[in-house]
Design an enzyme around this catalytic site. Structure first.
Site, mmCIF file in Angstrom:
data_model
loop_
_atom_site.group_PDB
_atom_site.id
_atom_site.type_symbol
_atom_site.label_atom_id
_atom_site.label_comp_id
_atom_site.label_asym_id
_atom_site.label_seq_id
_atom_site.Cartn_x
_atom_site.Cartn_y
_atom_site.Cartn_z
ATOM 1 C CB VAL A 89 -126.911 -0.330 -52.141
ATOM 2 C CG1 VAL A 89 -125.713 -1.266 -52.317
ATOM 3 C CG2 VAL A 89 -128.134 -0.894 -52.847
ATOM 4 C CD GLU A 90 -126.310 1.971 -44.940
ATOM 5 O OE1 GLU A 90 -125.369 2.648 -44.493
ATOM 6 O OE2 GLU A 90 -127.333 1.718 -44.290
ATOM 7 N N GLY A 91 -122.207 1.192 -48.798
ATOM 8 C CA GLY A 91 -120.861 0.764 -49.131
ATOM 9 C C GLY A 91 -120.706 0.539 -50.622
#
Length: 500
Positions: A89-91
């Site tokens: 999960v990026e950000g």
């Protein structure tokens, strides 16, 4: 009163015709669902969910593989489930909430771990063994960071039309005064980690204006979380699908007839009156609209034929954008020989050959006692590796590891997993990357519908292409465009972007 023989014969003939049509999947061509969704990855499932919420429930989702989730897909490797594709999960932890994060962390409670890259300076290995001096590496990282910051300032000054855009490498040349950009083994691997490890393509092809700064981190935060749950990251897609597709309570399996697996779409015919979709098994389906969520790589291939051919402006948009390749190679060992503990999760191999097995990850927290390493390659190295045997790849990797740890007794890996996304005709790569020379207006043409044919996918996400949340949000956005036409008769799409 008895029926006449002629009426009876007509009834029998009609019944036989109906059975024949149904057997060949062609009956749907006369009645059909209102919307056909091609592909059951994150964007397709998200789009169908939004359509369903808007009251468009006569859907048919055609998926080429035997599962939903697309590039969010787990597999068993040496006794543990690992992710072949999307993993992070990026950000996270920024001003806005990443829409995927609460589903992962709160709703489904998938096991996840914050990835800590703060200690990379002490974990950069020389090509001939041993680690580089931490202070030296830290200074090179700080230089790369400062150049990137200058790139952000320059990016903000470029003309909104995109006419002044340049590659990230061109920006580096401007600020470093080096004709070839980062050139030493340490500088190259730091550069690779900063850009290729994120975009899956090198700075020489990546747009400065549209990737620096990156909206994912500017909007949602700088933190990234690695999903390491035996249910798989794909559980997010199943969760979303379960909100509108009938699911068996005991098995969790989707049993809704509106989802059809192993249906390889090969042809899409469209006209002002509707659409007809033909699959590889010669089934034919008709509808009012079709939503195509196939990857950019598939659109660039000849898997799906559009009749009539897509207009030139659409084809140019499809071919101008890049479908990158990001390969996560997992290796299982009989024992550990690498350092563990705080700050040891990620380490780099500074080869004189840029991108050669450069970024490594160990899983002390995620998969304790599994003795598994992950090495990531991208772009041309990915394509090269996909075309050779796993044994050859393993031999190359073992040579690298024995160079990195010359004083250790490094055993051969017992298992290796090499995903082949580029070779897979249903994907032809892993995610899109924004190349230099494509402005926001041209990019929005990727999302623009052609008649009754609509498009979605991470490659159509205005700000978050290449990411899971981009795929999720693009599904919603593209569904809204279709809803506006189907329900509000607002069918004229104005191609635009943030430059307008």
């Amino acid at each position: 009163m008895s029926s006449s023989p002629s009426f009876g014969l007509l009834a029998v003939a009609a019944l036989l015709l109906a059975l024949s049509l149904a057997q060949h999947g062609s009956l749907a061509a006369t009645v059909g669902p209102r919307v056909i969704v091609v592909g059951a990855g994150m964007s397709g499932i998200s789009a169908a969910k939004r359509l369903s919420e808007a009251g468009i429930t006569d859907l048919l989702i055609l998926e080429a593989t035997d599962h939903i989730g697309g590039r969010m897909h787990k597999t068993n490797f040496a006794g543990i489930n690992v992710e072949l594709g999307a993993n992070w999960v990026e950000g996270v932890n920024g001003g806005k909430m990443n829409p995927i994060w609460p589903i992962v962390n709160s709703t489904l409670k998938l096991r996840n771990f914050r990835s800590d890259f703060d200690y990379l300076a002490q974990n950069v290995y020389k090509e001939d063994g041993g680690v580089y001096d931490e202070d030296y590496v830290q200074k090179r990282i700080e230089l790369a960071d400062s150049v990137e910051e200058m790139g952000e300032k320059l990016s903000a000054t470029l003309h909104a039309s995109g006419r002044d855009d340049m590659s990230i490498l061109a920006m580096q040349r401007l600020n470093e005064h080096q004709p070839n950009g980062p050139a030493t083994p340490v500088d190259m691997v730091v550069d690779y980690y900063k850009f290729d490890y994120e975009f899956a393509e090198p700075p020489r092809v990546t747009s400065l204006q549209n990737t620096v700064p990156l909206a994912t981190f500017s909007d949602f935060g700088d933190d990234v979380y690695f999903v390491a749950d035996q249910r798989g990251y794909e559980a997010v897609v199943y969760y979303l699908a379960g909100q509108y597709l009938k699911t068996d309570d005991k098995s969790g399996k989707i049993v809704d007839p509106r989802l059809q697996l192993n249906k390889v779409v090969r042809e899409i015919k469209y006209s002002p009156g509707g659409v007809t979709v033909k699959t590889e098994d010669n089934s034919v389906y008709s509808a009012d609209y079709v939503m195509v969520s196939a990857s950019l790589g598939v659109l660039q291939s000849d898997l799906i034929q559009f009749k009539p051919k897509l207009p030139t402006w659409k084809v140019r948009a499809i071919y101008q954008f890049d479908m990158a390749v990001y390969t996560k190679i997992f290796l299982k060992f009989p024992r550990k020989f690498w350092p563990e503990g705080k700050g040891r999760e990620f380490f780099l191999y500074a080869s004189s050959r840029r991108g050669y097995y450069g970024v490594w990850q160990e899983f002390e927290k995620q998969y304790p006692d599994a003795n598994v390493l992950l090495v990531t390659v991208t772009d041309e190295e990915s394509r090269r590796i996909e075309q050779q045997s796993d044994e050859q790849t393993k031999a190359e990797i073992m040579q690298v590891l024995r160079k990195m740890f010359p004083g250790k007794d490094v055993p051969d890996a017992t298992d290796i997993l090499v995903p082949r996304w580029w070779s897979d005709r249903f994907y032809k790569g892993t995610f899109s990357n924004w190349p230099v020379g494509v402005n926001r207006y041209e990019y929005d043409q990727l999302r623009a519908p052609v008649g009754r044919v609509y498009f979605t996918g991470e490659h159509t996400s205005e700000h978050y292409n290449g990411y899971v949340h981009g795929a999720y949000l693009s599904g919603i956005d593209s569904a809204e465009i279709l809803i506006n036409c189907a329900q509000k008769k607002m069918c004229k799409y104005h191609v635009q972007g943030k430059y307008d």
